[in-house]
Write a protein that holds these residues in place. Structure first.
Motif: not given
Length: 129
Positions: A104-110
């Motif tokens: 965390k934090p994460f996003d859609k790509e990860i």
């Protein structure tokens, strides 16, 4: 449609994860802790589980051990999603049966990259990512 169980005590993290996973064509179920998640899994196993480590009642590590002992519990792909970033936590998670580990934090790509690595989604084109 594949199902993903998001297990995190933070409603904000669950909301962000839900938005990302729905964009990746998953049906999303939520649980606030490992105990709730285990109860849901005894009724119906999801295809994937996005799992926090630190939660009240039952943490993600204990949940993972119990999940893997359920009939069919080896099936769901489990991706730990946590702030725990030391090598001990990562190796414990993978040795306990996690398929992947993201910070965390994460996003859609990860999330998409990790779900692709464990075979849950196909590669995303540049336009859809």
């Amino acid at each position: 449609m594949k199902t993903c169980l998001v297990v995190d005590d933070s409603s904000v993290v669950r909301k962000i994860a839900r938005r990302i996973l729905e964009e990746l064509a998953f049906s999303v179920i939520e649980a606030e802790d490992g105990e709730q998640a285990l109860e849901l899994c005894t009724k119906s196993l999801p295809d994937a589980i996005l799992l926090d480590w630190n939660m009240p009642v039952m943490d993600g590590y204990d949940f993972l051990g119990r999940l893997r002992r359920l009939p069919g519990g080896e099936g769901p792909k489990v991706v730990f999603c946590t702030t725990e970033n030391d090598i001990d936590h990562i190796s414990r998670a993978l040795n306990a049966g996690a398929n992947e580990y993201i910070m965390k934090p994460f996003d859609k790509e990860i999330v998409a990259a990790k779900f692709q690595e464990v075979g849950l989604i196909q590669a995303l084109s540049a336009e859809s990512a």
